[in-house]
Design a protein around this motif. Sequence first.
Motif, PDB file in Angstrom:
ATOM      1  N   TYR A 120       5.976 -14.057  -3.421  1.00  0.00           N
ATOM      2  CA  TYR A 120       4.829 -14.257  -4.320  1.00  0.00           C
ATOM      3  C   TYR A 120       3.721 -13.276  -3.959  1.00  0.00           C
ATOM      4  CZ  TYR A 120       0.770 -16.625  -6.457  1.00  0.00           C
ATOM      5  OH  TYR A 120      -0.369 -16.922  -7.178  1.00  0.00           O
ATOM      6  N   LEU A 121       3.394 -13.213  -2.680  1.00  0.00           N
ATOM      7  CA  LEU A 121       2.355 -12.301  -2.218  1.00  0.00           C
ATOM      8  C   LEU A 121       2.706 -10.865  -2.565  1.00  0.00           C
ATOM      9  CD1 LEU A 121      -0.219 -11.647  -0.580  1.00  0.00           C
ATOM     10  CD2 LEU A 121       1.189 -11.711   1.490  1.00  0.00           C
ATOM     11  N   PHE A 122       3.929 -10.479  -2.331  1.00  0.00           N
ATOM     12  CA  PHE A 122       4.361  -9.103  -2.591  1.00  0.00           C
ATOM     13  C   PHE A 122       4.234  -8.745  -4.082  1.00  0.00           C
ATOM     14  CE2 PHE A 122       7.837  -6.268  -3.933  1.00  0.00           C
ATOM     15  CZ  PHE A 122       7.484  -5.129  -3.228  1.00  0.00           C
ATOM     16  N   GLY A 123       4.739  -9.584  -4.960  1.00  0.00           N
ATOM     17  CA  GLY A 123       4.747  -9.278  -6.388  1.00  0.00           C
ATOM     18  C   GLY A 123       3.355  -9.173  -6.983  1.00  0.00           C
ATOM     19  N   TRP A 124       2.515 -10.127  -6.686  1.00  0.00           N
ATOM     20  CA  TRP A 124       1.172 -10.105  -7.272  1.00  0.00           C
ATOM     21  C   TRP A 124       0.284  -9.043  -6.635  1.00  0.00           C
ATOM     22  CZ3 TRP A 124       0.130 -11.729 -11.820  1.00  0.00           C
ATOM     23  CH2 TRP A 124       0.852 -12.796 -12.379  1.00  0.00           C
ATOM     24  N   LEU A 125       0.506  -8.768  -5.352  1.00  0.00           N
ATOM     25  CA  LEU A 125      -0.234  -7.669  -4.733  1.00  0.00           C
ATOM     26  C   LEU A 125       0.110  -6.333  -5.384  1.00  0.00           C
ATOM     27  CD1 LEU A 125      -0.436  -8.091  -0.836  1.00  0.00           C
ATOM     28  CD2 LEU A 125      -2.317  -8.058  -2.480  1.00  0.00           C
ATOM     29  N   MET A 126       1.379  -6.149  -5.737  1.00  0.00           N
ATOM     30  CA  MET A 126       1.784  -4.912  -6.399  1.00  0.00           C
ATOM     31  C   MET A 126       1.026  -4.732  -7.712  1.00  0.00           C
ATOM     32  SD  MET A 126       3.918  -2.952  -4.766  1.00  0.00           S
ATOM     33  CE  MET A 126       4.380  -1.920  -6.155  1.00  0.00           C
ATOM     34  N   LEU A 127       0.926  -5.806  -8.518  1.00  0.00           N
ATOM     35  CA  LEU A 127       0.202  -5.704  -9.785  1.00  0.00           C
ATOM     36  C   LEU A 127      -1.285  -5.493  -9.537  1.00  0.00           C
ATOM     37  CD1 LEU A 127       0.603  -5.851 -12.857  1.00  0.00           C
ATOM     38  CD2 LEU A 127      -0.039  -8.279 -12.723  1.00  0.00           C
ATOM     39  N   LEU A 128      -1.826  -6.171  -8.531  1.00  0.00           N
ATOM     40  CA  LEU A 128      -3.243  -6.009  -8.212  1.00  0.00           C
ATOM     41  C   LEU A 128      -3.555  -4.569  -7.829  1.00  0.00           C
ATOM     42  CD1 LEU A 128      -5.797  -7.959  -7.747  1.00  0.00           C
ATOM     43  CD2 LEU A 128      -5.320  -7.609  -5.327  1.00  0.00           C
ATOM     44  N   PHE A 129      -2.699  -3.981  -7.011  1.00  0.00           N
ATOM     45  CA  PHE A 129      -2.922  -2.607  -6.579  1.00  0.00           C
ATOM     46  C   PHE A 129      -2.744  -1.625  -7.731  1.00  0.00           C
ATOM     47  CE2 PHE A 129      -3.069  -4.283  -2.424  1.00  0.00           C
ATOM     48  CZ  PHE A 129      -3.566  -3.307  -1.579  1.00  0.00           C
ATOM     49  N   ALA A 130      -1.821  -1.917  -8.647  1.00  0.00           N
ATOM     50  CA  ALA A 130      -1.641  -1.040  -9.805  1.00  0.00           C
ATOM     51  C   ALA A 130      -2.905  -1.027 -10.668  1.00  0.00           C
ATOM     52  CB  ALA A 130      -0.437  -1.492 -10.629  1.00  0.00           C
TER      53      ALA A 130
ATOM     54  N   THR B  86      -5.740  -5.258 -16.251  1.00  0.00           N
ATOM     55  CA  THR B  86      -4.687  -5.582 -15.289  1.00  0.00           C
ATOM     56  C   THR B  86      -5.248  -6.333 -14.093  1.00  0.00           C
ATOM     57  OG1 THR B  86      -3.493  -3.582 -15.945  1.00  0.00           O
ATOM     58  CG2 THR B  86      -2.833  -4.612 -13.870  1.00  0.00           C
ATOM     59  N   LEU B  87      -6.406  -5.910 -13.637  1.00  0.00           N
ATOM     60  CA  LEU B  87      -7.032  -6.573 -12.488  1.00  0.00           C
ATOM     61  C   LEU B  87      -7.420  -8.011 -12.800  1.00  0.00           C
ATOM     62  CD1 LEU B  87      -9.376  -4.009 -10.691  1.00  0.00           C
ATOM     63  CD2 LEU B  87      -7.269  -5.026  -9.862  1.00  0.00           C
ATOM     64  N   LEU B  88      -7.853  -8.269 -14.014  1.00  0.00           N
ATOM     65  CA  LEU B  88      -8.239  -9.633 -14.372  1.00  0.00           C
ATOM     66  C   LEU B  88      -7.077 -10.601 -14.167  1.00  0.00           C
ATOM     67  CD1 LEU B  88     -10.321  -9.042 -17.643  1.00  0.00           C
ATOM     68  CD2 LEU B  88     -11.184  -9.888 -15.454  1.00  0.00           C
ATOM     69  N   VAL B  89      -5.878 -10.189 -14.582  1.00  0.00           N
ATOM     70  CA  VAL B  89      -4.706 -11.059 -14.453  1.00  0.00           C
ATOM     71  C   VAL B  89      -4.300 -11.217 -12.992  1.00  0.00           C
ATOM     72  CG1 VAL B  89      -2.268 -11.305 -15.057  1.00  0.00           C
ATOM     73  CG2 VAL B  89      -3.890 -10.431 -16.762  1.00  0.00           C
TER      74      VAL B  89
ATOM     75  N   ARG C  11       0.837  -1.213   0.000  1.00  0.00           N
ATOM     76  CA  ARG C  11       0.000   0.000   0.000  1.00  0.00           C
ATOM     77  C   ARG C  11       0.867   1.256   0.000  1.00  0.00           C
ATOM     78  NH1 ARG C  11      -5.431  -0.474   0.864  1.00  0.00           N
ATOM     79  NH2 ARG C  11      -6.221  -2.502   1.533  1.00  0.00           N
ATOM     80  N   MET C  12       1.951   1.237   0.749  1.00  0.00           N
ATOM     81  CA  MET C  12       2.833   2.397   0.774  1.00  0.00           C
ATOM     82  C   MET C  12       3.488   2.630  -0.592  1.00  0.00           C
ATOM     83  SD  MET C  12       2.765   3.818   3.783  1.00  0.00           S
ATOM     84  CE  MET C  12       1.018   3.409   3.781  1.00  0.00           C
ATOM     85  N   LEU C  13       3.951   1.556  -1.228  1.00  0.00           N
ATOM     86  CA  LEU C  13       4.585   1.682  -2.536  1.00  0.00           C
ATOM     87  C   LEU C  13       3.584   2.066  -3.616  1.00  0.00           C
ATOM     88  CD1 LEU C  13       6.980  -1.423  -2.447  1.00  0.00           C
ATOM     89  CD2 LEU C  13       7.594   0.996  -2.170  1.00  0.00           C
ATOM     90  N   ASP C  14       2.341   1.668  -3.425  1.00  0.00           N
ATOM     91  CA  ASP C  14       1.302   1.969  -4.412  1.00  0.00           C
ATOM     92  C   ASP C  14       0.858   3.430  -4.355  1.00  0.00           C
ATOM     93  OD1 ASP C  14      -0.908   1.196  -6.311  1.00  0.00           O
ATOM     94  OD2 ASP C  14      -2.143   1.708  -4.577  1.00  0.00           O
TER      95      ASP C  14
ATOM     96  N   ALA D   4      -4.104 -14.580  -9.692  1.00  0.00           N
ATOM     97  CA  ALA D   4      -2.923 -14.964  -8.912  1.00  0.00           C
ATOM     98  C   ALA D   4      -3.119 -14.779  -7.409  1.00  0.00           C
ATOM     99  CB  ALA D   4      -1.713 -14.154  -9.382  1.00  0.00           C
ATOM    100  N   VAL D   5      -3.777 -13.702  -7.005  1.00  0.00           N
ATOM    101  CA  VAL D   5      -3.900 -13.393  -5.576  1.00  0.00           C
ATOM    102  C   VAL D   5      -4.994 -14.218  -4.902  1.00  0.00           C
ATOM    103  CG1 VAL D   5      -4.475 -11.575  -3.919  1.00  0.00           C
ATOM    104  CG2 VAL D   5      -2.948 -11.076  -5.822  1.00  0.00           C
ATOM    105  N   PHE D   6      -6.140 -14.359  -5.554  1.00  0.00           N
ATOM    106  CA  PHE D   6      -7.268 -15.039  -4.917  1.00  0.00           C
ATOM    107  C   PHE D   6      -7.213 -16.557  -5.038  1.00  0.00           C
ATOM    108  CE2 PHE D   6      -8.805 -10.782  -4.933  1.00  0.00           C
ATOM    109  CZ  PHE D   6      -9.763 -10.701  -3.947  1.00  0.00           C
ATOM    110  N   PHE D   7      -6.407 -17.063  -5.964  1.00  0.00           N
ATOM    111  CA  PHE D   7      -6.363 -18.503  -6.169  1.00  0.00           C
ATOM    112  C   PHE D   7      -4.966 -19.066  -5.893  1.00  0.00           C
ATOM    113  CE2 PHE D   7      -9.921 -16.884  -8.580  1.00  0.00           C
ATOM    114  CZ  PHE D   7     -10.937 -17.772  -8.243  1.00  0.00           C
ATOM    115  N   ALA D   8      -4.245 -18.397  -4.985  1.00  0.00           N
ATOM    116  CA  ALA D   8      -2.934 -18.901  -4.564  1.00  0.00           C
ATOM    117  C   ALA D   8      -3.103 -20.213  -3.812  1.00  0.00           C
ATOM    118  CB  ALA D   8      -2.235 -17.868  -3.683  1.00  0.00           C
ATOM    119  N   THR D   9      -2.096 -21.062  -3.876  1.00  0.00           N
ATOM    120  CA  THR D   9      -2.148 -22.369  -3.220  1.00  0.00           C
ATOM    121  C   THR D   9      -1.105 -22.446  -2.111  1.00  0.00           C
ATOM    122  OG1 THR D   9      -0.620 -23.232  -4.894  1.00  0.00           O
ATOM    123  CG2 THR D   9      -2.980 -23.516  -5.311  1.00  0.00           C
TER     124      THR D   9
END
Length: 444
Positions: free
Chosen positions: A106-116, A87-90, A53-56, A94-99
């Motif tokens: 992993y969490l950090f990278g995909w959260l960054m794209l999700l927030f973007a 962008t949100l579709l991709v 959130r801070m980086l976003d 990754a974020v909601f269907f992580a295993t």
Amino acid sequence: MTRLPTRTLAAYAGPGLPVAALGLPLVIYLPPYYAGTLGLDLAAVGFVFFLVRMLDMPLDPLLGHFMDGTRSRWGRFRPWLVAGGLTLLVATVAVFFATPGITVWYLFGWLMLLFAGHSMLNVSHIAWGATLSGDYHERSRVYGWWIGGHLVGLITVLVLPAVLGQVMGAQAPRPVHLMGAFILAIIPLTVIGALVGAREGAAQAEHPRITWADIRRLFSNRTLAMLLLADVLVNLAPGVTGALFEFVFVRLLGFTQAGAAVMLLIYFGSGLLALPLWLRLAARLGKQRAAAAACVSGAALHVAAFLVFDPAQAWLSYLAIGLAGTPYAAPGFLLRAMLADVGDEERLASGADRIGLLNAVLTTAMKLGYALPVGILFPILALVGFSAEAATASTPGSLLWVEGFWIVLPPVILIPAALVLARLPLSAARHAEVQAALARTGKN
């Protein structure tokens, strides 16, 4: 005043559904899911959500500035709405269907794209609303529909897991997975609906390249500074309650997961039903005083409701949280309507149309309000011995910290917000003066 057709406002409000449906699990469900079900460290999860959130946050003003300068056959904001949706579709997949087995990276990278993607969709959508009408009271109506779309998204994303859980029983997918599937389904539907059903107002001034002098002058605007402070505060309070909601209702009060979901549903539902009341109050008192009244009543009702919550007294609990939810939506949509008025003042002062930048800055303030609770409270709770995974792993006194944070922090935050809002010089008479000056100078 020309009233916008209801169908136009409904089409415009549509993208608010996926924005809100995404925001709820980001605050309430995903941090405990990653810390509990997926087994990541609680403090690490809190830090990652806070850091992302801070980086976003710096991204939003940059996007707003670029949006203001965009000139295309489709408008300034619609191309960004589409880009954010894609962008949100991709990232949602990754974020909601992580295993299990994923790492913090992993969490950090995909959260960054999700927030973007969320920033592109959200900033362009909010800024677009300011172009739909220049009328003081009609802007309240525009953003009333905007927040209404958000509440419909929140309610639907809450109801869906409960309904499918009843129908499918143990075979129903996890709530986080259902929420992700819902978001994936409604992004294209609502974005296309908005593009087809709502026009975009043309830029009303040039957009010269912004300089450091422009930025200093913009942020020296006392009204804007007060508006930003108020927005941080009014979002900090639900950020606290959102981050602690599952811990309070399930772990502390003893509600079942289903019972807690019903309570949250009633809370947001009452906020939606109360919107006409706040619109009428804003028309009578002015936006700033109506927003201040919502903060004061929200603080009082939050404490009163907690005193009567009891899973053994379901209907009393439902009534209490329903009353507590009535002021929930008012500050958010009224602040956006007030910011559109500030945009007119900025256009008069500088001759530049910076409504995208202004909305991006306000969105940054909102994100700060939601980021701080997870980033600060989760590590504190970990230090005092609270475990997100299992009650037996928590120290006996750690729940007292959860209870104290829940009861004390929202009122301590909302009362100063009310004082700031009540002093905002954004009356209908002031806006009429600005509009008249814009007309005289040819900037309208």
